[in-house]
Design a protein around this motif. Structure first.
Motif, mmCIF file in Angstrom:
data_model
loop_
_atom_site.group_PDB
_atom_site.id
_atom_site.type_symbol
_atom_site.label_atom_id
_atom_site.label_comp_id
_atom_site.label_asym_id
_atom_site.label_seq_id
_atom_site.Cartn_x
_atom_site.Cartn_y
_atom_site.Cartn_z
ATOM 1 N N ARG A 64 -5.092 -7.391 -8.255
ATOM 2 C CA ARG A 64 -5.504 -6.696 -6.868
ATOM 3 C C ARG A 64 -6.242 -6.141 -7.378
ATOM 4 N N ARG A 101 -2.285 -0.262 9.678
ATOM 5 C CA ARG A 101 -1.034 -0.936 8.597
ATOM 6 C C ARG A 101 -0.509 -2.165 9.083
ATOM 7 N N ASP A 105 3.552 -9.109 2.318
ATOM 8 C CA ASP A 105 4.207 -8.630 0.930
ATOM 9 C C ASP A 105 2.726 -8.361 -0.414
ATOM 10 N N SER A 106 3.465 -8.047 -1.365
ATOM 11 C CA SER A 106 2.188 -7.753 -2.879
ATOM 12 C C SER A 106 1.690 -9.082 -3.565
ATOM 13 N N HIS A 108 -0.950 -10.657 -4.090
ATOM 14 C CA HIS A 108 -2.707 -10.111 -3.616
ATOM 15 C C HIS A 108 -3.399 -11.824 -4.285
ATOM 16 N N ASP A 140 0.053 -3.374 1.038
ATOM 17 C CA ASP A 140 1.517 -3.983 0.515
ATOM 18 C C ASP A 140 2.177 -2.314 1.017
ATOM 19 N N ALA A 141 3.963 -2.407 0.297
ATOM 20 C CA ALA A 141 4.367 -1.165 1.124
ATOM 21 C C ALA A 141 3.936 -0.167 0.404
ATOM 22 N N GLU A 142 3.151 -0.394 -0.698
ATOM 23 C CA GLU A 142 3.013 0.528 -1.765
ATOM 24 C C GLU A 142 1.946 0.728 -1.896
ATOM 25 N N GLY A 143 1.027 0.827 -0.242
ATOM 26 C CA GLY A 143 -0.201 0.887 -0.410
ATOM 27 C C GLY A 143 -1.608 0.619 -1.132
ATOM 28 N N ASN A 144 -1.229 -0.677 -1.301
ATOM 29 C CA ASN A 144 -2.323 -1.646 -1.839
ATOM 30 C C ASN A 144 -2.942 -2.653 -1.024
ATOM 31 N N THR A 146 -4.534 -5.619 -0.249
ATOM 32 C CA THR A 146 -4.005 -6.823 -0.500
ATOM 33 C C THR A 146 -5.016 -8.260 1.041
#
Ligand code: ADP
Ligand code: ASP
Ligand code: MG
Length: 418
Positions: A64, A101, A105-106, A108, A140-144, A146
């Motif tokens: 991350r 935006r 996906d997450s 990383h 990603d959907a959590e705002g991280n 990537t």
């Protein structure tokens, strides 16, 4: 008036002067009345520098945080290019992946694009503004934050072109198109006017880094008109580059072999003396898949006295991890006499849709390598590809002799009969 997505790679934005040149090229298209979305990479060498800094602090930095660091390279170039465009009197605006935006996906360091919010971009385009978007990154959907894997700005460009329904996605780089082989290795390599999508996909997957494989997959899925061009041609005197085509029939008549790709980024793992029983491949490769490690080539030898040897290749960056996974499973999931790793290998692949209708190409490849005393360690084929694993030290020689053997330097070379 067309909507064009232009992507400029690291060398093309490698200095302030080059960024100014990109701005001039963009201005030229804008003056012609086109609507433009410009995607940029980080300055050449910058992503390596950033990843290197992180690796000075930790052998395996948290993915991350690695993405937080790596994504900054492109934030610099979007800002600089937009400043340069404004200096030319143009209305332009920069966006990071998160600001657009570009939802991923997450995963990383190798995230996949899931969706692109078009609202802001369309608003700007409708207002006559040039939009400059950071390649290689999303959120990603959590705002991280990537990143999309090395070379991922190509994928950003094609994905934006697909989402916006662009008329063409132009990939500007430091070569003037897709060649029959990497021109850095084979000086006689020839630029192709056109290449079929399938061949480009195979070349990219076999290591031709001129386009990231996911960008070609994306282009195929959404039928994006994709062209590779030089950012060093004079503005207004642009060469034709290479067009990726979706109509096979015409290309079929032209070429049997269209190109040679190579890959130094793999490593081989051999699991020696495993029981020759049903389920052994799963016992070895199951844990590798669970560890999210991609496997490329696989070879299982014919068993003797109830035992066999099993070899496969993985990305070199995941080689140590793969060995660790296997060591942990050895004696539990499977028995093995020995685990041997070799990272001094390279893969060379010959690609062409003409393979479907012509025989004898594999034997020509094997003979050419044999004549040079190059030992083939593994072989894999698809309908349009023959790939071999060889000792890394023979890689450049192998690519050159194969290029010559298939007469790829000649115009219409693929027409060579075997
Ligand atoms: P960018 O920074 O613009 O994305 P890359 O370095 O990722 O550029 O890709 C361009 C490079 O790809 C070229 O400089 C060339 O050395 C290499 N390359 C490998 N195979 C080929 C090929 N078949 N045709 C053209 N270039 C190739
Ligand atoms: N800057 C990123 C890299 O070096 C992405 C790209 O250039 O396409 O991999
Ligand atoms: Mg690239």
């Amino acid at each position: 008036m067309a909507l064009i997505v232009q992507k400029y790679g690291g060398t093309s934005v490698g200095s302030v002067d080059r960024i100014r040149n990109v701005a001039k090229r963009v201005a030229h298209f804008h003056r012609q009345g086109h609507r433009l979305v410009v995607v940029v990479s980080a300055m050449a060498g910058e992503t390596n520098r950033l990843l290197g800094l992180a690796r000075e602090l930790a052998a395996q930095p948290d993915p991350r945080e690695l993405d937080v660091v790596a994504a900054t390279g492109e934030q610099v170039t979007i800002g600089l290019l937009t400043i340069a465009l404004k200096e030319l009197g143009l209305d332009a605006k920069s966006y990071t992946g998160a600001q657009v935006r570009i939802l991923t996906d997450s995963a990383h360091t190798k995230a996949r694009i899931l969706d692109i919010d078009q609202a802001k971009l369309r608003g700007d385009l409708d207002a006559g503004r040039i939009v400059v978007v950071a390649g290689f990154q999303g959120i990603d959907a959590e705002g991280n934050v990537t990143t999309l894997g090395r070379g991922g700005s190509d994928t950003s460009g094609v994905a934006l072109a697909a989402a916006l329904g662009a008329d063409e996605c132009q990939i500007y780089t430091d070569v003037d198109g897709v060649y029959t082989a990497d021109p850095r290795i084979v000086p006689e390599a020839r630029r192709l006017d056109r290449i079929t999508f399938e061949e480009m996909l195979e070349l990219a997957s076999q290591g031709s880094k001129v386009l990231q494989i996911r960008s070609v997959e994306f282009a195929g899925k959404y039928m994006v008109r994709l062209r590779v061009l030089s950012s060093f041609d004079e503005v207004g005197a642009q060469g034709p580059g290479t067009l990726i085509t979706y109509e096979e029939d015409q290309a079929m008549e032209e070429a049997i072999i269209s190109g040679i790709a190579f890959n130094r980024d793999e490593a081989k793992i051999s699991v020696m003396g495993v029981p020759d029983r049903p389920g052994i491949a799963y016992a070895i490769l199951g844990p590798i898949a669970e560890a999210n490690i991609d496997v490329d080539m696989i070879v299982q030898n014919i068993g003797a006295s109830g035992h066999t040897d099993f070899s496969f290749t993985v990305n070199r960056g995941e080689y140590r991890k793969a060995l660790e996974v296997l060591e942990a499973q050895r004696g539990k999931q499977f028995e093995a006499r020995e685990l041997i790793g070799d990272h001094r290998i390279a893969k060379v692949s010959v690609v062409g849709i003409g393979m479907r209708s012509h025989v004898g190409l594999a034997s020509r490849m094997f003979k050419t390598l044999a004549d040079e005393g190059i030992n083939i360690q593994m072989i894999s084929t698809s309908e349009i590809k023959i790939a071999v694993v060889i000792d890394e030290k023979y890689l450049e020689l192998a690519v050159r002799v194969l290029h010559k053997a298939f007469e790829l330097e000649k115009d219409g070379s693929g027409a060579t009969q075997v």
